[in-house]
Design a protein around this motif. Structure first.
Motif, mmCIF file in Angstrom:
data_model
loop_
_atom_site.group_PDB
_atom_site.id
_atom_site.type_symbol
_atom_site.label_atom_id
_atom_site.label_comp_id
_atom_site.label_asym_id
_atom_site.label_seq_id
_atom_site.Cartn_x
_atom_site.Cartn_y
_atom_site.Cartn_z
ATOM 1 N N GLY A 11 0.779 -1.221 0.000
ATOM 2 C CA GLY A 11 0.000 0.000 0.000
ATOM 3 C C GLY A 11 0.813 1.274 0.000
ATOM 4 O O GLY A 11 0.252 2.374 0.069
ATOM 5 N N THR A 136 -2.341 5.295 6.520
ATOM 6 C CA THR A 136 -2.598 5.578 5.106
ATOM 7 C C THR A 136 -2.575 4.298 4.287
ATOM 8 O O THR A 136 -3.435 4.068 3.424
ATOM 9 N N ARG A 137 -1.617 3.445 4.579
ATOM 10 C CA ARG A 137 -1.504 2.194 3.837
ATOM 11 C C ARG A 137 -2.678 1.267 4.118
ATOM 12 O O ARG A 137 -3.215 0.621 3.210
ATOM 13 N N HIS A 139 -5.683 2.160 4.944
ATOM 14 C CA HIS A 139 -6.835 2.734 4.236
ATOM 15 C C HIS A 139 -6.807 2.359 2.759
ATOM 16 O O HIS A 139 -7.847 1.966 2.191
ATOM 17 N N ARG A 140 -5.639 2.440 2.143
ATOM 18 C CA ARG A 140 -5.536 2.101 0.720
ATOM 19 C C ARG A 140 -5.818 0.622 0.482
ATOM 20 O O ARG A 140 -6.497 0.258 -0.486
ATOM 21 N N SER A 144 -8.956 0.166 -1.743
ATOM 22 C CA SER A 144 -8.573 -0.074 -3.134
ATOM 23 C C SER A 144 -8.401 -1.554 -3.470
ATOM 24 O O SER A 144 -8.661 -1.976 -4.593
#
Length: 298
Positions: A11, A136-137, A139-140, A144
């Motif tokens: 990520g 952040t990773r 979440h991605r 995604s």
């Protein structure tokens, strides 16, 4: 030619950087892609896996059923070792084939997710790490890639830490922003550092350090160990020791095994990123990593 190791956690955005480099002419070798190719339907690799783990690792389409294989191969250390004994030589052989086919003026970018974990950083002229903070990773990966949050966190926790990545990184690309912002950073790195580095190595020229690039070192305190490990990877058994002997610029002394080994070192050092300088030693071809190397005979 130079070899660039590209890595980063799940990520982090490594694929964006790989694409940016490839669009500018990088000779891209994708470790994950090779790992899939060597066990595709009809390959000796897949046949070996079936023999080792049983017919039920095959899907209805004749391709490898990866979850079924994982359930067996990661059940214990013995099974994991059996898997590695089959796949690692095949991946290494295919990677070597691709390296041999690279043009003499190539910037070879090897996209390796587990570069840090596999301790292969010293074998590259330059290591690029793409990073983003854990939240952040996660979440991605959830939004995604459709991973469950707990699964995403567990996978991230099983990989190298940020500290471990910083210890081997020559360049650090932060991806806390947008994909376009990351691509712009990758393009700048390509143009300002990697392209000149390759030209310098190919032509045997010591780089003139660029202060703005030197200042971007992600872990200056680790430069000595990083260069020591790199030099060991270059000189191998032709040396009896590699040691940091001065600080500004970082200077390392390679003690050759004997006179014959010493005679072979200049060519190895030049190809490895340390061409001969005007002072009877060798200097870094990387404009962002000033260093000198002196050869002594033990």
């Amino acid at each position: 030619m130079i070899r660039v190791g590209l890595t980063g956690g799940m990520g982090a955005g490594k694929s964006t950087v790989a694409t940016s480099f490839a669009d500018r002419g990088a000779y891209l070798i994708d470790a994950d892609k090779i790992a899939r190719e060597v066990v595709a339907a009809g390959t000796p690799g897949l046949a070996a896996l079936v023999e080792a783990f049983g017919e039920d690792v095959l899907g209805a389409d004749g391709e490898l059923d990866r979850p079924a294989l994982a359930a067996k191969a990661f059940a214990d250390d013995e099974s994991r070792g059996k898997l590695n004994a089959i796949t690692h030589p095949l991946i290494g052989a295919r990677t070597n084939e691709l390296l041999q086919a690279a043009p003499e003026d190539a910037i070879v970018v090897q996209d390796i997710p587990l570069l840090v974990e596999n301790h292969t950083a010293p074998f590259f002229h330059h290591v690029v790490v793409v990073n983003a903070d854990v939240e952040t990773r996660v979440h991605r990966l959830v939004t995604s890639r459709g991973l469950d949050e707990d699964d995403a966190r567990a996978r991230i926790a099983a990989q190298a830490t940020e500290e471990q990545r910083r210890a081997v990184a020559d360049s650090w690309l932060d991806n806390s922003g947008t994909a376009d912002e990351l691509a712009a950073k990758a393009i700048d790195l390509w143009a300002q550092r990697l392209v000149p580095y390759e030209v310098n190595v190919r032509t045997g020229v010591v780089a003139e350090p660029l202060p703005e690039l030197v200042a971007d070192d992600p872990n200056p305190a680790a430069l000595g160990p990083r260069l020591t490990n790199r030099l060991w990877a270059i000189v191998g058994d032709k040396a009896t020791s590699v040691a940091v002997t001065a600080a500004d610029p970082v200077t390392l002394t390679v003690t050759a095994r004997d006179a014959e080994a010493a005679a072979a070192l200049p060519e190895l050092l030049s190809a490895g990123g340390f061409p001969a300088d005007r002072k009877g030693g060798h200097g870094s071809a990387d404009p962002g990593r000033p260093a000198r190397v002196v050869v002594a005979i033990g």
